[in-house]
Design a protein around this motif. Structure first.
Motif, PDB file in Angstrom:
ATOM      1  N   ARG A 118       0.807  -1.215   0.000  1.00  0.00           N
ATOM      2  CA  ARG A 118       0.000   0.000   0.000  1.00  0.00           C
ATOM      3  C   ARG A 118       0.842   1.267   0.000  1.00  0.00           C
ATOM      4  NH1 ARG A 118      -3.471  -0.612   5.166  1.00  0.00           N
ATOM      5  NH2 ARG A 118      -4.449   1.320   4.397  1.00  0.00           N
ATOM      6  N   VAL A 119       2.165   1.113   0.131  1.00  0.00           N
ATOM      7  CA  VAL A 119       3.072   2.261   0.152  1.00  0.00           C
ATOM      8  C   VAL A 119       3.790   2.333  -1.189  1.00  0.00           C
ATOM      9  CG1 VAL A 119       5.037   3.344   1.284  1.00  0.00           C
ATOM     10  CG2 VAL A 119       3.370   2.048   2.648  1.00  0.00           C
ATOM     11  N   ILE A 120       3.593   3.405  -1.928  1.00  0.00           N
ATOM     12  CA  ILE A 120       4.187   3.587  -3.254  1.00  0.00           C
ATOM     13  C   ILE A 120       5.291   4.635  -3.163  1.00  0.00           C
ATOM     14  CG2 ILE A 120       3.725   4.066  -5.678  1.00  0.00           C
ATOM     15  CD1 ILE A 120       2.157   1.667  -4.473  1.00  0.00           C
ATOM     16  N   VAL A 121       6.475   4.269  -3.633  1.00  0.00           N
ATOM     17  CA  VAL A 121       7.628   5.168  -3.553  1.00  0.00           C
ATOM     18  C   VAL A 121       8.063   5.548  -4.958  1.00  0.00           C
ATOM     19  CG1 VAL A 121       9.998   5.441  -2.727  1.00  0.00           C
ATOM     20  CG2 VAL A 121       8.363   4.074  -1.408  1.00  0.00           C
ATOM     21  N   GLY A 122       8.272   6.828  -5.168  1.00  0.00           N
ATOM     22  CA  GLY A 122       8.724   7.321  -6.466  1.00  0.00           C
ATOM     23  C   GLY A 122       9.941   8.204  -6.331  1.00  0.00           C
ATOM     24  N   PRO A 123      10.282   8.926  -7.378  1.00  0.00           N
ATOM     25  CA  PRO A 123      11.450   9.812  -7.345  1.00  0.00           C
ATOM     26  C   PRO A 123      11.190  11.014  -6.455  1.00  0.00           C
ATOM     27  CG  PRO A 123      10.224  10.127  -9.368  1.00  0.00           C
ATOM     28  CD  PRO A 123       9.586   8.963  -8.676  1.00  0.00           C
ATOM     29  N   LYS A 169     -14.114  13.382   4.445  1.00  0.00           N
ATOM     30  CA  LYS A 169     -14.035  12.101   5.160  1.00  0.00           C
ATOM     31  C   LYS A 169     -13.596  11.062   4.133  1.00  0.00           C
ATOM     32  CE  LYS A 169     -17.501  13.052   8.702  1.00  0.00           C
ATOM     33  NZ  LYS A 169     -18.835  12.688   9.267  1.00  0.00           N
ATOM     34  N   ILE A 170     -12.543  10.335   4.456  1.00  0.00           N
ATOM     35  CA  ILE A 170     -11.960   9.421   3.475  1.00  0.00           C
ATOM     36  C   ILE A 170     -11.610   8.074   4.095  1.00  0.00           C
ATOM     37  CG2 ILE A 170     -10.946  11.367   2.202  1.00  0.00           C
ATOM     38  CD1 ILE A 170      -8.191  10.378   3.415  1.00  0.00           C
ATOM     39  N   GLU A 171     -11.381   7.121   3.198  1.00  0.00           N
ATOM     40  CA  GLU A 171     -10.744   5.857   3.555  1.00  0.00           C
ATOM     41  C   GLU A 171      -9.302   5.937   3.044  1.00  0.00           C
ATOM     42  OE1 GLU A 171     -12.982   3.008   1.419  1.00  0.00           O
ATOM     43  OE2 GLU A 171     -14.784   3.208   2.674  1.00  0.00           O
ATOM     44  N   PRO A 172      -8.294   5.946   3.919  1.00  0.00           N
ATOM     45  CA  PRO A 172      -6.901   6.065   3.468  1.00  0.00           C
ATOM     46  C   PRO A 172      -6.321   4.722   3.019  1.00  0.00           C
ATOM     47  CG  PRO A 172      -6.967   6.051   5.855  1.00  0.00           C
ATOM     48  CD  PRO A 172      -8.393   5.997   5.393  1.00  0.00           C
ATOM     49  N   HIS A 173      -6.510   4.399   1.745  1.00  0.00           N
ATOM     50  CA  HIS A 173      -6.082   3.093   1.238  1.00  0.00           C
ATOM     51  C   HIS A 173      -4.586   3.009   0.961  1.00  0.00           C
ATOM     52  CE1 HIS A 173     -10.053   1.173   0.625  1.00  0.00           C
ATOM     53  NE2 HIS A 173     -10.468   2.432   0.573  1.00  0.00           N
ATOM     54  N   GLY A 174      -3.987   4.082   0.450  1.00  0.00           N
ATOM     55  CA  GLY A 174      -2.581   4.025   0.062  1.00  0.00           C
ATOM     56  C   GLY A 174      -1.816   5.266   0.464  1.00  0.00           C
ATOM     57  N   LEU A 175      -0.493   5.136   0.399  1.00  0.00           N
ATOM     58  CA  LEU A 175       0.418   6.251   0.677  1.00  0.00           C
ATOM     59  C   LEU A 175       1.383   6.358  -0.495  1.00  0.00           C
ATOM     60  CD1 LEU A 175       1.868   8.340   2.529  1.00  0.00           C
ATOM     61  CD2 LEU A 175       3.144   6.418   3.488  1.00  0.00           C
ATOM     62  N   LEU A 176       1.476   7.544  -1.095  1.00  0.00           N
ATOM     63  CA  LEU A 176       2.395   7.779  -2.195  1.00  0.00           C
ATOM     64  C   LEU A 176       3.484   8.731  -1.707  1.00  0.00           C
ATOM     65  CD1 LEU A 176       1.571   8.204  -5.900  1.00  0.00           C
ATOM     66  CD2 LEU A 176       3.078   9.863  -4.811  1.00  0.00           C
ATOM     67  N   VAL A 177       4.733   8.278  -1.775  1.00  0.00           N
ATOM     68  CA  VAL A 177       5.864   9.046  -1.252  1.00  0.00           C
ATOM     69  C   VAL A 177       6.645   9.647  -2.409  1.00  0.00           C
ATOM     70  CG1 VAL A 177       7.939   8.988   0.172  1.00  0.00           C
ATOM     71  CG2 VAL A 177       5.999   7.509   0.740  1.00  0.00           C
ATOM     72  N   ASN A 178       6.695  10.980  -2.426  1.00  0.00           N
ATOM     73  CA  ASN A 178       7.378  11.746  -3.467  1.00  0.00           C
ATOM     74  C   ASN A 178       8.282  12.749  -2.719  1.00  0.00           C
ATOM     75  OD1 ASN A 178       6.141  13.914  -6.133  1.00  0.00           O
ATOM     76  ND2 ASN A 178       7.957  12.675  -6.110  1.00  0.00           N
ATOM     77  N   PRO A 180      10.263  15.358  -0.585  1.00  0.00           N
ATOM     78  CA  PRO A 180       9.821  15.287   0.814  1.00  0.00           C
ATOM     79  C   PRO A 180       8.305  15.367   0.986  1.00  0.00           C
ATOM     80  CG  PRO A 180      10.438  17.523   0.326  1.00  0.00           C
ATOM     81  CD  PRO A 180      10.700  16.740  -0.936  1.00  0.00           C
ATOM     82  N   VAL A 181       7.578  15.279  -0.119  1.00  0.00           N
ATOM     83  CA  VAL A 181       6.121  15.385  -0.072  1.00  0.00           C
ATOM     84  C   VAL A 181       5.508  13.980  -0.113  1.00  0.00           C
ATOM     85  CG1 VAL A 181       4.096  16.298  -1.285  1.00  0.00           C
ATOM     86  CG2 VAL A 181       6.207  17.630  -1.208  1.00  0.00           C
ATOM     87  N   TRP A 182       4.400  13.809   0.588  1.00  0.00           N
ATOM     88  CA  TRP A 182       3.673  12.544   0.476  1.00  0.00           C
ATOM     89  C   TRP A 182       2.174  12.820   0.352  1.00  0.00           C
ATOM     90  CZ3 TRP A 182       0.410  11.554   4.686  1.00  0.00           C
ATOM     91  CH2 TRP A 182       0.734  12.178   5.907  1.00  0.00           C
ATOM     92  N   TYR A 183       1.484  11.838  -0.248  1.00  0.00           N
ATOM     93  CA  TYR A 183       0.070  11.979  -0.568  1.00  0.00           C
ATOM     94  C   TYR A 183      -0.709  10.782  -0.029  1.00  0.00           C
ATOM     95  CZ  TYR A 183       1.988  15.189  -4.113  1.00  0.00           C
ATOM     96  OH  TYR A 183       2.671  16.187  -4.772  1.00  0.00           O
ATOM     97  N   VAL A 184      -1.954  11.050   0.377  1.00  0.00           N
ATOM     98  CA  VAL A 184      -2.866   9.980   0.775  1.00  0.00           C
ATOM     99  C   VAL A 184      -3.669   9.564  -0.447  1.00  0.00           C
ATOM    100  CG1 VAL A 184      -4.682   9.269   2.357  1.00  0.00           C
ATOM    101  CG2 VAL A 184      -3.043  11.046   3.060  1.00  0.00           C
ATOM    102  N   LEU A 185      -3.613   8.277  -0.777  1.00  0.00           N
ATOM    103  CA  LEU A 185      -4.420   7.728  -1.874  1.00  0.00           C
ATOM    104  C   LEU A 185      -5.694   7.177  -1.241  1.00  0.00           C
ATOM    105  CD1 LEU A 185      -1.607   5.853  -3.832  1.00  0.00           C
ATOM    106  CD2 LEU A 185      -2.371   8.229  -4.072  1.00  0.00           C
TER     107      LEU A 185
END
Length: 235
Positions: A118-123, A169-178, A180-185
């Protein structure tokens, strides 16, 4: 784990004593001693007076029992460090973590793989994004971790790129790491649609335990940017 704890608490002991303390057979103790050795615990055995089974503390660090989230945190830190630059001991860190992962009990290893997928890592982020990015609220990390790992909803105040403000209101299914910024998928609970939320645009977060969900990997995949450089932490 009980056998390892007994070894840590004594200078020397015997297979018979360990079997009696654990209420198992000597054969079981011997088998489990072999397993602990395979996992890297420096256990020695000597016959005769003054001998016995002992943990050679000066030869290495004894095994530490880590939670799934702690192992994932170490894996993510090593992955980001390795991809940011070629630091000294980077390969050693990866090797050590691989051994740690191999030593996990099957159930814990399975939970860890699900969390890592569930954790996605990119550049790293572009200079433009880094220049415009702020810091998330201090409480967000703890609250996000609780909701993400526990399968609970997340509520917060959000300001989008156009400056519009809404309550979500959300369901936090994933985490995208970019970094130093990160996003909730996420899935927006009211709209029922996939949405991505940047961490520094979130305010007043809270866990909503009445909202429960199971990870939706299709939803996560639908929000991953195109390109081979974007990969899950699971590999």
């Amino acid at each position: 784990m009980e056998l390892a704890d007994l070894l840590r608490g004594s200078d020397a002991t015997t297979v018979g004593t360990l079997a009696a303390q654990l209420e198992v057979s000597p054969r079981t103790v011997l088998r489990d001693l072999a397993t602990l050795r395979e996992r890297g615990m420096p256990i020695s055995g000597e016959a005769g007076p003054g001998g016995g089974i002992r943990l050679e503390r000066e030869r290495g660090v004894a095994a530490v029992h880590l939670a799934v989230t702690e192992v994932v945190a170490l894996w993510l830190a090593a992955r980001l460090s390795r991809e940011a630059s070629d630091l000294p001991w980077g390969e050693a860190a990866t090797s050590a973590l691989s051994k740690l992962l191999a030593s996990l009990p099957p159930a814990k290893a399975s939970d860890m793989r699900v969390l890592c997928r569930r954790v996605i890592v990119g550049p790293p982020s572009s200079s433009t994004i880094r220049a415009g990015a702020g810091l998330p609220p201090p409480e967000l990390l703890r609250i996000f971790e609780e909701a993400f790992s526990g399968g609970f909803g997340l509520a917060f105040h959000y300001r989008d790129r156009e400056g519009r403000e809404t309550n979500r209101k959300i369901e936090p299914h994933g985490l995208l790491v970019n970094t130093p910024v990160w996003y909730v998928l996420a899935r927006d609970v009211e709209k029922g649609e996939p949405r991505m939320f940047r961490m520094d645009r979130i305010a007043r977060p809270r866990v909503v335990r009445r909202i429960e969900f199971r990870p939706d990997f299709e939803l996560i995949r639908s929000q991953i940017p195109e390109g081979p450089e974007w990969r899950s932490l699971a590999g």
